[in-house]
Design a protein around this motif. Sequence first.
Motif, PDB file in Angstrom:
ATOM      1  N   MET A   1       2.102  23.175   2.470  1.00  0.00           N
ATOM      2  CA  MET A   1       3.053  22.138   2.757  1.00  0.00           C
ATOM      3  C   MET A   1       2.345  20.882   3.296  1.00  0.00           C
ATOM      4  SD  MET A   1       6.252  21.646   2.639  1.00  0.00           S
ATOM      5  CE  MET A   1       7.503  20.625   3.257  1.00  0.00           C
ATOM      6  N   LYS A   2       1.315  21.102   4.144  1.00  0.00           N
ATOM      7  CA  LYS A   2       0.590  19.962   4.694  1.00  0.00           C
ATOM      8  C   LYS A   2      -0.108  19.177   3.594  1.00  0.00           C
ATOM      9  CE  LYS A   2      -0.295  21.886   9.250  1.00  0.00           C
ATOM     10  NZ  LYS A   2      -1.321  22.321  10.199  1.00  0.00           N
ATOM     11  N   LYS A   3      -0.629  19.886   2.590  1.00  0.00           N
ATOM     12  CA  LYS A   3      -1.286  19.203   1.477  1.00  0.00           C
ATOM     13  C   LYS A   3      -0.276  18.363   0.700  1.00  0.00           C
ATOM     14  CE  LYS A   3      -5.138  22.305   0.592  1.00  0.00           C
ATOM     15  NZ  LYS A   3      -5.768  23.175  -0.377  1.00  0.00           N
ATOM     16  N   PHE A   4       0.914  18.889   0.500  1.00  0.00           N
ATOM     17  CA  PHE A   4       1.959  18.177  -0.243  1.00  0.00           C
ATOM     18  C   PHE A   4       2.346  16.890   0.488  1.00  0.00           C
ATOM     19  CE2 PHE A   4       6.484  17.348  -1.076  1.00  0.00           C
ATOM     20  CZ  PHE A   4       6.390  17.077  -2.431  1.00  0.00           C
ATOM     21  N   ILE A   5       2.514  16.946   1.789  1.00  0.00           N
ATOM     22  CA  ILE A   5       2.872  15.769   2.583  1.00  0.00           C
ATOM     23  C   ILE A   5       1.723  14.753   2.548  1.00  0.00           C
ATOM     24  CG2 ILE A   5       3.372  14.930   4.919  1.00  0.00           C
ATOM     25  CD1 ILE A   5       4.861  17.577   5.393  1.00  0.00           C
ATOM     26  N   GLY A   6       0.506  15.226   2.667  1.00  0.00           N
ATOM     27  CA  GLY A   6      -0.651  14.338   2.623  1.00  0.00           C
ATOM     28  C   GLY A   6      -0.775  13.638   1.288  1.00  0.00           C
ATOM     29  N   ILE A   7      -0.576  14.387   0.203  1.00  0.00           N
ATOM     30  CA  ILE A   7      -0.645  13.797  -1.142  1.00  0.00           C
ATOM     31  C   ILE A   7       0.496  12.803  -1.342  1.00  0.00           C
ATOM     32  CG2 ILE A   7      -0.444  14.319  -3.607  1.00  0.00           C
ATOM     33  CD1 ILE A   7      -1.972  16.925  -3.028  1.00  0.00           C
ATOM     34  N   SER A   8       1.683  13.106  -0.837  1.00  0.00           N
ATOM     35  CA  SER A   8       2.836  12.209  -0.962  1.00  0.00           C
ATOM     36  C   SER A   8       2.576  10.882  -0.238  1.00  0.00           C
ATOM     37  CB  SER A   8       4.096  12.865  -0.394  1.00  0.00           C
ATOM     38  OG  SER A   8       4.410  14.029  -1.098  1.00  0.00           O
ATOM     39  N   ILE A   9       2.058  10.994   0.983  1.00  0.00           N
ATOM     40  CA  ILE A   9       1.764   9.780   1.752  1.00  0.00           C
ATOM     41  C   ILE A   9       0.689   8.948   1.050  1.00  0.00           C
ATOM     42  CG2 ILE A   9       0.773   8.933   3.919  1.00  0.00           C
ATOM     43  CD1 ILE A   9       2.213  11.251   5.319  1.00  0.00           C
ATOM     44  N   LEU A  10      -0.332   9.606   0.522  1.00  0.00           N
ATOM     45  CA  LEU A  10      -1.392   8.912  -0.209  1.00  0.00           C
ATOM     46  C   LEU A  10      -0.835   8.201  -1.440  1.00  0.00           C
ATOM     47  CD1 LEU A  10      -4.424   8.331  -0.418  1.00  0.00           C
ATOM     48  CD2 LEU A  10      -4.630  10.418  -1.761  1.00  0.00           C
ATOM     49  N   ALA A  11       0.049   8.866  -2.162  1.00  0.00           N
ATOM     50  CA  ALA A  11       0.658   8.266  -3.357  1.00  0.00           C
ATOM     51  C   ALA A  11       1.504   7.045  -2.989  1.00  0.00           C
ATOM     52  CB  ALA A  11       1.501   9.299  -4.088  1.00  0.00           C
TER      53      ALA A  11
END
Length: 99
Positions: A1-11
């Motif tokens: 889940m943390k990876k998904f949030i990090g990738i979303s913020i980066l995008a």
Amino acid sequence: MKKFIGISILAILLGFSSANAQDTTKKVTTKVKEGVVKAGNKTAELASKGKNAITDKIYKDKEGPNGETIYINKHSKYYWIDKKGHKVPISKNKLRSKQ
């Protein structure tokens, strides 16, 4: 889940930065176009003045309403050169004496 949030913020951040880059590119392009047009107009003005100073006579005692140099062509027509290099005809009664 943390990876998904990090990738979303980066995008999201990349999306904002690309939109900002496009806006900056448009501003720079507009400024460059304005500069090119200004340089082209000045070049045309100087070229016209140079050519007309050689081919036509300069009226030394008179000037235009705003202090423009007046030229007389071979048909005794009076004109001055505008900022875009165009000949602007002027009647003799609108000329004023140089000071």
